[in-house]
Write a protein that holds these residues in place. Sequence first.
Motif, PDB file in Angstrom:
ATOM      1  N   ASP A   1       0.841  -1.202   0.000  1.00  0.00           N
ATOM      2  CA  ASP A   1       0.000   0.000   0.000  1.00  0.00           C
ATOM      3  C   ASP A   1       0.869   1.242   0.000  1.00  0.00           C
ATOM      4  N   THR A   2       1.931   1.211   0.813  1.00  0.00           N
ATOM      5  CA  THR A   2       2.823   2.367   0.908  1.00  0.00           C
ATOM      6  C   THR A   2       3.535   2.608  -0.413  1.00  0.00           C
TER       7      THR A   2
ATOM      8  N   LYS B   1       2.363   2.022  -3.270  1.00  0.00           N
ATOM      9  CA  LYS B   1       1.415   2.533  -4.261  1.00  0.00           C
ATOM     10  C   LYS B   1       0.944   3.937  -3.928  1.00  0.00           C
ATOM     11  N   LEU B   2       1.543   4.541  -2.880  1.00  0.00           N
ATOM     12  CA  LEU B   2       1.125   5.865  -2.433  1.00  0.00           C
ATOM     13  C   LEU B   2       1.246   6.887  -3.560  1.00  0.00           C
ATOM     14  N   GLY B   3       0.187   7.639  -3.791  1.00  0.00           N
ATOM     15  CA  GLY B   3       0.232   8.716  -4.767  1.00  0.00           C
ATOM     16  C   GLY B   3      -0.107   8.282  -6.177  1.00  0.00           C
ATOM     17  N   GLN B   4      -0.299   6.977  -6.401  1.00  0.00           N
ATOM     18  CA  GLN B   4      -0.698   6.527  -7.733  1.00  0.00           C
ATOM     19  C   GLN B   4      -2.211   6.665  -7.874  1.00  0.00           C
ATOM     20  N   ILE B   5      -2.618   7.205  -8.964  1.00  0.00           N
ATOM     21  CA  ILE B   5      -4.065   7.430  -9.131  1.00  0.00           C
ATOM     22  C   ILE B   5      -4.627   6.476 -10.182  1.00  0.00           C
TER      23      ILE B   5
ATOM     24  N   LEU C   1       3.047   7.821  10.526  1.00  0.00           N
ATOM     25  CA  LEU C   1       3.316   6.614   9.741  1.00  0.00           C
ATOM     26  C   LEU C   1       4.612   5.954  10.186  1.00  0.00           C
TER      27      LEU C   1
ATOM     28  N   TYR D   1      -2.280   2.629  10.602  1.00  0.00           N
ATOM     29  CA  TYR D   1      -1.294   2.857   9.547  1.00  0.00           C
ATOM     30  C   TYR D   1      -2.009   3.115   8.228  1.00  0.00           C
TER      31      TYR D   1
ATOM     32  N   LEU E   1      -2.125   6.430   5.908  1.00  0.00           N
ATOM     33  CA  LEU E   1      -1.776   6.320   4.490  1.00  0.00           C
ATOM     34  C   LEU E   1      -2.873   6.943   3.621  1.00  0.00           C
TER      35      LEU E   1
ATOM     36  N   ILE F   1      -2.707  10.719   3.707  1.00  0.00           N
ATOM     37  CA  ILE F   1      -1.632  11.243   2.860  1.00  0.00           C
ATOM     38  C   ILE F   1      -2.037  11.154   1.396  1.00  0.00           C
ATOM     39  N   GLU F   2      -2.650  10.022   1.034  1.00  0.00           N
ATOM     40  CA  GLU F   2      -3.055   9.837  -0.350  1.00  0.00           C
ATOM     41  C   GLU F   2      -4.072  10.897  -0.764  1.00  0.00           C
TER      42      GLU F   2
ATOM     43  N   PHE G   1      -2.473  14.161  -1.430  1.00  0.00           N
ATOM     44  CA  PHE G   1      -1.840  14.184  -2.751  1.00  0.00           C
ATOM     45  C   PHE G   1      -2.880  14.366  -3.847  1.00  0.00           C
ATOM     46  N   SER G   2      -4.034  13.711  -3.692  1.00  0.00           N
ATOM     47  CA  SER G   2      -5.025  13.839  -4.764  1.00  0.00           C
ATOM     48  C   SER G   2      -5.631  15.238  -4.750  1.00  0.00           C
TER      49      SER G   2
END
Lengths: 146, 148
Positions: free
Chosen positions: A139-140, A142-146, B17, B126, B130, B133-134, B137-138
């Motif tokens: 999961d970490t 894949k962070l920031g992948q859309i 995290l 966790y 996450l 944070i995601e 970013f979006s």
Amino acid sequence: MADFNIFNIAGSAMSAESVRLNTVASNLANADSVSSSPNTAYKARYPVFQAIQSSLMSPGGVADPTQAANAAVKVSGIVQTTAPATASYQPGNPLADANGYVYSSNVNVIEQMADMISASRSYQNDVQVLETSKSLMLDTLKLGQI
Amino acid sequence: MPLLNLNAYLGIEPDALKVYSQRADVLAANLANADTPGYLARDIDFRAALAAAGSQGEALQPAMTGAGGLTAAALTTANANITADGSNVSTEQFLKYRVPLAPSLDGNTVDSQMEESQFAQNTVRYQAALTFIENRFSELTTAITGGQ
């Protein structure tokens, strides 16, 4: 977790528990073994678990202060129990001694079964830890992948 | 034009995290040693660990609040802070021994069920961090692309 240390910890526990399962299998297999003298009779075996600091497992053995917290586990040895072998009178047995006695192993089957369940539960716990950490890491990644 | 400080933008979540992942290590070590005689179960004092990680993060704030253009001086302090922050926080000082509910005869204080539940809780937190944070970013991506 970030530096894959958790895999070493859970992996060491899994190998330790599988050594324990192996000794249980060996003890159960020899539960009915007989011998012609008390000294050569089969004795139940047990692994001895010991906590080790994971800094000692790293290549070169460099102590990392951030990793001092985490202790893996190792099997520091296999010991034999000292319980006496039970003698039974079986004059017809080819292994019987001069007085007609054979000496059977000191394995307690019920104790071994309980030990087996305990080992397999601990093993399952470790596998679960490993799977959970792996999915968290993915999961970490894949962070920031859309 | 003020540059966006990504560390300040993400807030406390990256620090959280880090602490969660260190806590996962400690809980995994407890579970690994569930059958080791004499092993004492440990856990991280989460509040103290996060406070320490957070205060390191706050050192980054002044660089961002500098009004107007970012001066060279501010840039170098920001860089210095980032390297200071980049080094790992030692968890050693936040480690506490668990008070056992029912210590066993061999001196082991690991309660597998409790460690399992703590590990599960830690995992969910966790993942929550996450997700936060995601989402940040979006949000950023939405702002950059103008919602297109």
